[in-house]
Scaffold this motif. Sequence first.
Motif, PDB file in Angstrom:
ATOM      1  N   LEU A  59     -38.494 -77.509  15.380  1.00 45.77           N
ATOM      2  CA  LEU A  59     -39.786 -77.723  14.848  1.00 45.77           C
ATOM      3  C   LEU A  59     -40.812 -77.331  15.881  1.00 45.77           C
ATOM      4  N   LEU A  60     -40.578 -77.593  17.234  1.00 47.76           N
ATOM      5  CA  LEU A  60     -41.554 -77.327  18.205  1.00 47.76           C
ATOM      6  C   LEU A  60     -41.292 -75.572  18.413  1.00 47.76           C
TER       7      LEU A  60
ATOM      8  N   ARG B 176     -41.320 -73.835  15.918  1.00 44.89           N
ATOM      9  CA  ARG B 176     -41.848 -73.336  14.921  1.00 44.89           C
ATOM     10  C   ARG B 176     -43.438 -74.034  14.898  1.00 44.89           C
ATOM     11  N   ASP B 177     -43.720 -74.305  15.952  1.00 40.97           N
ATOM     12  CA  ASP B 177     -45.270 -74.611  16.152  1.00 40.97           C
ATOM     13  C   ASP B 177     -45.923 -75.787  15.551  1.00 40.97           C
ATOM     14  N   VAL B 178     -45.098 -76.880  15.148  1.00 38.24           N
ATOM     15  CA  VAL B 178     -45.466 -78.179  14.751  1.00 38.24           C
ATOM     16  C   VAL B 178     -46.559 -78.639  15.710  1.00 38.24           C
ATOM     17  N   GLU B 179     -47.466 -79.209  15.340  1.00 34.88           N
ATOM     18  CA  GLU B 179     -48.616 -79.973  16.197  1.00 34.88           C
ATOM     19  C   GLU B 179     -48.330 -81.116  16.771  1.00 34.88           C
ATOM     20  N   GLY B 180     -47.023 -81.794  16.226  1.00 29.20           N
ATOM     21  CA  GLY B 180     -46.634 -83.146  16.763  1.00 29.20           C
ATOM     22  C   GLY B 180     -45.468 -83.457  16.076  1.00 29.20           C
TER      23      GLY B 180
ATOM     24  N   THR C 184     -42.542 -77.348  27.752  1.00 22.26           N
ATOM     25  CA  THR C 184     -42.530 -75.798  27.501  1.00 22.26           C
ATOM     26  C   THR C 184     -43.587 -75.470  26.405  1.00 22.26           C
ATOM     27  N   ARG C 185     -43.548 -76.156  25.507  1.00 20.46           N
ATOM     28  CA  ARG C 185     -44.407 -75.846  24.246  1.00 20.46           C
ATOM     29  C   ARG C 185     -45.890 -76.420  24.795  1.00 20.46           C
TER      30      ARG C 185
END
Length: 292
Positions: free
Chosen positions: A254-255, A257-261, A286-287
């Motif tokens: 998920l991280l 894939r650019d999730v916001e949280g 890292t994100r």
Amino acid sequence: MENFFEKLEPSYTFEIFPPKGNASTAGTYAVIDSLVSFNPDLISVTYGAGGSSRDNTVEITSGIQNKYHVCGVAHLTCVGTTRNELRDILNRLKANNVRNILALRGDLKDESDLGEFHHASELIKFIKDEFGNDFDVFAACYPEKHPEAKSLEEDLIHLKEKCDLGVKALISQLFFDNDIFCAWRDKARAIGIKQPIIAGVMPITSAAQISKVVELCGASVPERVRRFVNVYGHNQGAVKEAGIAYATEQIIDLLARDVEGIHLYTMNQADTVRRIDAGIRSVLYTRRYKSN
Ligand SMILES: Cc1cc2nc3c(=O)[nH]c(=O)nc-3n(C[C@H](O)[C@H](O)[C@H](O)COP(=O)(O)OP(=O)(O)OC[C@H]3O[C@@H](n4cnc5c(N)ncnc54)[C@H](O)[C@@H]3O)c2cc1C
């Protein structure tokens, strides 16, 4: 007002439940003692729809906010409740410096439960009308649609109505399939939902838990998960190991894939959180470094 979105994205948040009825709060505070060591951006506290733990939600959320100086989010349901009761709880939260609410309808046993409020949007409007900007309001969302909704599209229209009332961010129902979440997120963005969408992840820790969760929220269970639950199901320790590994990989993906949280449904199991935290920490940072 406390604003965790001023901190780095993606956010990293936890959900806990308060003790039931008159049970001691000591065990819950022991869990929080451990959870705060993982530096969550907020800890949210569930609210018993049956009324058993409402006072405890106020107390524990206040403790998170004032004793631990971590942002505490109080879940609040409106089904079967009056305006006066809600006003009283909101005033108590405000007096205790709790300024973040997850505004929910609550589950219905039957239509007679409804009372003065029919949808979470009415609770959000009530909070905004009565308390102005005293509270930041979060709302729930359902990547596989709410079980009562006729279609995903209809559910998204009602979600947009909640967002248009000035919701700060959305916290998702738990899911196990990241492809389903990301496809749904694209649809939400396409209809103009702009709020951060925080992905809800629940580690599977027993075979019984997964049956219960699926029955309650209807989450799709990927073949890989079914397989490990079937093969290791008789040994709770083995299912828990596999569940922690799955949740860790799910979050890492998920991280990427650019999730916001990420919102971890901790089930008050600090040791499970410790294991997942160790597995995702370098990826999370890292994100955060990449995003800023
Ligand atoms: C992150 C998260 C935390 C939760 N925490 C708790 C908790 O602490 N305590 C608890 O009791 N429950 C909790 N729940 C469960 C929640 O209360 C239930 O899922 C409840 O059935 C729906 O709540 P909601 O706020 O999403 O409702 P709503 O947003 O009102 O949606 C419920 C249904 O009504 C439909 N709908 C919405 N508006 C309209 C409208 N204007 N006209 C027609 N249909 C409409 C929606 O499409 C949906 O099908 C939580 C759920 C999530 C995802």
